[in-house]
Design a protein around this motif. Structure first.
Motif, mmCIF file in Angstrom:
data_model
loop_
_atom_site.group_PDB
_atom_site.id
_atom_site.type_symbol
_atom_site.label_atom_id
_atom_site.label_comp_id
_atom_site.label_asym_id
_atom_site.label_seq_id
_atom_site.Cartn_x
_atom_site.Cartn_y
_atom_site.Cartn_z
ATOM 1 N N THR A 74 0.800 -1.232 0.000
ATOM 2 C CA THR A 74 0.000 0.000 0.000
ATOM 3 C C THR A 74 0.832 1.282 0.000
ATOM 4 O O THR A 74 0.273 2.368 -0.175
ATOM 5 N N SER A 75 2.131 1.162 0.191
ATOM 6 C CA SER A 75 2.923 2.404 0.227
ATOM 7 C C SER A 75 4.364 2.153 -0.179
ATOM 8 O O SER A 75 4.880 1.037 -0.090
ATOM 9 N N ILE A 76 4.983 3.247 -0.640
ATOM 10 C CA ILE A 76 6.424 3.276 -0.883
ATOM 11 C C ILE A 76 6.991 4.155 0.221
ATOM 12 O O ILE A 76 6.684 5.353 0.292
ATOM 13 N N GLY A 77 7.763 3.577 1.109
ATOM 14 C CA GLY A 77 8.170 4.275 2.317
ATOM 15 C C GLY A 77 9.187 5.387 2.105
ATOM 16 O O GLY A 77 9.746 5.572 1.012
ATOM 17 N N GLU A 78 9.453 6.130 3.192
ATOM 18 C CA GLU A 78 10.445 7.196 3.174
ATOM 19 C C GLU A 78 11.809 6.639 2.764
ATOM 20 O O GLU A 78 12.231 5.584 3.239
ATOM 21 N N ASP A 79 12.480 7.366 1.872
ATOM 22 C CA ASP A 79 13.842 7.028 1.436
ATOM 23 C C ASP A 79 13.936 5.654 0.771
ATOM 24 O O ASP A 79 15.045 5.109 0.634
ATOM 25 N N ALA A 80 12.807 5.079 0.336
ATOM 26 C CA ALA A 80 12.808 3.701 -0.157
ATOM 27 C C ALA A 80 13.845 3.486 -1.270
ATOM 28 O O ALA A 80 14.618 2.526 -1.233
ATOM 29 N N PHE A 81 13.855 4.349 -2.252
ATOM 30 C CA PHE A 81 14.801 4.216 -3.354
ATOM 31 C C PHE A 81 15.846 5.344 -3.318
ATOM 32 O O PHE A 81 16.352 5.763 -4.355
ATOM 33 N N TRP A 82 16.162 5.780 -2.122
ATOM 34 C CA TRP A 82 17.107 6.891 -1.919
ATOM 35 C C TRP A 82 18.429 6.603 -2.608
ATOM 36 O O TRP A 82 19.051 5.564 -2.412
ATOM 37 N N TYR A 83 18.838 7.528 -3.512
ATOM 38 C CA TYR A 83 20.111 7.450 -4.216
ATOM 39 C C TYR A 83 20.229 6.198 -5.087
ATOM 40 O O TYR A 83 21.324 5.688 -5.333
ATOM 41 N N CYS A 84 19.084 5.702 -5.578
ATOM 42 C CA CYS A 84 19.117 4.565 -6.500
ATOM 43 C C CYS A 84 19.387 5.130 -7.896
ATOM 44 O O CYS A 84 18.484 5.239 -8.735
ATOM 45 N N SER A 85 20.643 5.483 -8.151
ATOM 46 C CA SER A 85 21.001 6.274 -9.322
ATOM 47 C C SER A 85 20.927 5.502 -10.631
ATOM 48 O O SER A 85 20.982 6.103 -11.707
#
Length: 582
Positions: A74-85
């Motif tokens: 139901t959600s994509i959390g905080e920082d989930a893909f952080w810096y997934c460059s």
């Protein structure tokens, strides 16, 4: 023993928490359990550039199974893909209702994303620094967000806050604020128009938008956050509407191409380093209050300012000090809109590069040495409201060629008309040494209403050729016109000979004509010092040659003699022999 056991247990727990920031992994993704039936996508390693390292594309499933239980995503959390460059594409299922704070922060390869109609919440900075993001599509039926033609931005309509935008040039009128990092590192952004609905711009909102050349701010913006436009290296000018009252620290720092800063209103708070390292900046148009700050606040300001224009307000003694000490390169200072009735003593003394000074329109006095030693100043206009020019006010302004007294009417026909002009000037006194050593001054007409000129007021004006003294003149001091050796004629309108001293006209040729009212000739000839001159009645003054035309040369330039003065006419422009436009 018990303490050692507890310490060991704490170390194990901390190690477990730092190593396992998620509850389980399924496929390429990591999840946290949020309820008995729901999970959120989370990060592999928080605040790490190795988060999801190598992941280029992913499809988030609508459900996942773990330990025999099936959960809805139901959600994509905080920082989930952080810096997934490396991430270029992500598919979000219709089960997701929220995207957390900085969820896709610095996904610099992500080019497009589609949001299902189920998403109703997007956290601040969710797509910050997604520098390649050019397309955000909101599926039909989403009542919270929409996409707009030519505006690649996500709008949170409930709070009217811009969450992210990358290549947008126009922001919709529904937006009331631009959040932090909203356009950060959008290197393809070249221009932005911010509507009147926006009241604030957050910190780092346009951080490193290196291609940004044009910013149009609506007239409701009141605050610009810290480093809002920092490193916008292509921005050449910025105009802040009169609604802006606060400019944050480093708001325009490192804008290396910025040459002009215009603040249309009254900026109450411009913080230290607001335009740090803007070495090209040479023009500031701003309210007087902006200079009434601790001088230390200006130590980091550019030192090559050449043009300052005030939009209003009153300059304080402190403000004068800030301008004087920080802007020795100043070439033009326009104070016309300032509400000052006086200046500080020595306000601009020693501004050696100052060529143009426009005084406040309501000025009543110019105090001691206010403009002294401004050796490049070429001309000055004295407002009609001015009552007194104090001692040494313009001393050693060696390049002044003309002094214009507003409200002073020049004599007609080269000085032969002695009827007193209307006294629209309030000036009554010119102080001692007021224009001492103003060598380049050539013509001088003192306005009606002036009653006295102090000692050595025009001493050393060695290029002065002619002057007119008003009917109101009563007293001229010692050495007032000493060393004015090029004087060729003097016009005096006063019926009663003004009081002068033995050295008032020291080194002035006594054979030159002094034209006076016919009925006063005898009184001037009877005066101890005036009688030394060639006293001539007004009726014998030579009349100017009216509108005598000369031939036009091959370059289309014509010389014309008008009222005894040679004028140069080129096209529709008229100049004096000194090149001054009329």
């Amino acid at each position: 023993m018990r303490k050692r056991f507890l310490l060991s247990l704490l170390v194990v727990l901390l190690t477990t928490l730092s190593t396992h920031a998620y509850d389980f992994q399924s496929g390429d993704l990591y999840y946290n359990i949020t309820s008995e039936t729901t999970v959120e996508v989370t990060y592999q390693e928080s605040w790490s550039e190795s988060n999801y390292q190598g992941l280029t594309t992913t499809t988030i499933p609508a459900t996942v199974t773990y330990n025999g239980n099936t959960y809805s995503v139901t959600s994509i959390g905080e920082d989930a893909f952080w810096y997934c460059s490396s991430l270029t594409s992500v598919t979000i299922p219709n089960s997701v209702t929220s995207i957390g704070y900085s969820a896709f922060y610095y996904c610099s390869s992500l080019t497009s994303i589609t949001l299902p109609n189920s998403v109703t919440s997007i956290g601040s900075g969710a797509f910050s620094y997604c520098s390649a993001l050019t397309s955000i599509v909101v599926e039909s039926g989403n009542t919270m967000y929409d996409s707009r033609e030519n505006c690649n931005a996500i709008i949170e309509t409930a709070s009217n806050t811009l969450i992210v935008g990358c290549q947008s040039t126009t922001i919709p009128n529904s937006v009331t604020s631009i959040g932090e990092d909203a356009f950060g590192r959008c290197s393809s952004l070249t221009s932005i128009t911010i509507p009147n609905s926006v009241t604030s711009i957050g910190g780092n909102a346009f951080y490193k938008c290196s291609a940004l050349t044009s910013v149009s701010l609506g007239n409701s913006v009141t605050s610009i956050g810290n480093e809002a436009f920092i490193f916008c290296s292509s921005l050449t000018s910025i105009t802040l509407p009169n609604s802006v009252t606060t400019i944050g620290s480093g708001a325009f720092a490192e804008c290396s191409a910025l040459t002009k800063l215009i603040c249309e209103g009254h900026v109450e708070n411009i913080t230290n380093s607001a335009i740090l390292c803007c070495y090209a900046l040479d023009t500031i148009i701003i309210s007087a209050q902006a200079f009434d700050v601790n001088e230390g606040s200006w130590t980091s300001m550019p030192k090559n300012i050449r043009y300052i224009q005030l939009t209003g307000g009153e300059l304080t003694d402190n403000a004068f000090n800030v301008i004087l000490r920080n802007y020795k390169t100043l070439g033009t200072l326009d104070l016309a809109a300032a509400t000052n009735t006086t200046l500080s003593d020595e306000a601009f003394k020693g501004c050696y590069n100052l060529q143009t000074l426009v005084l406040p329109a309501q000025l009543t006095s110019i105090p001691y040495m206010a403009v002294a030693d401004c050796k490049a100043l070429q001309a000055i206009t004295i407002p009609a409201t001015l009552e007194e020019i104090d001692n040494s006010a313009f001393e050693n302004c060696r390049s002044i060629r003309s002094i214009t007294f507003e409200g002073a009417a020049a004599p007609e026909n080269g000085g032969a008309n002695f009827a007193p002009a209307a006294a629209t000037s309030a000036l009554w006194r010119i102080g001692n040494w007021a224009f001492y050593n103003c060598h380049q001054l050539q013509h001088l007409t003192i306005p009606e209403s002036v009653t006295e000129i102090g000692d050595a007021a025009f001493y050393g004006c060695t290029y002065l050729e002619d002057m007119t003294l008003p009917s109101s003149m009563r007293k001229i001091g010692d050495n007032t016109f000493a060393l004015c050796s090029k004087l060729q004629k003097i016009h005096v309108r006063a019926l009663v000979p003004p009081i002068i001293c033995a050295k008032t006209f020291y080194d002035v040729n006594r054979a030159i004509p002094v034209y006076v009212p016919d009925e006063a000739v005898a009184d001037y000839k009877a005066d101890t010092y005036w009688q030394e001159f060639n006293i001539v009645g007004e009726s014998n003054a030579p009349m100017g040659i009216e509108n005598t035309n000369g031939e036009i040369n091959a370059q289309g330039v014509q010389k014309r003699l008008h009222n005894g003065q040679v004028l140069i006419i080129r096209g529709d422009k008229t100049y004096t022999l000194l090149g001054e436009a009329l």
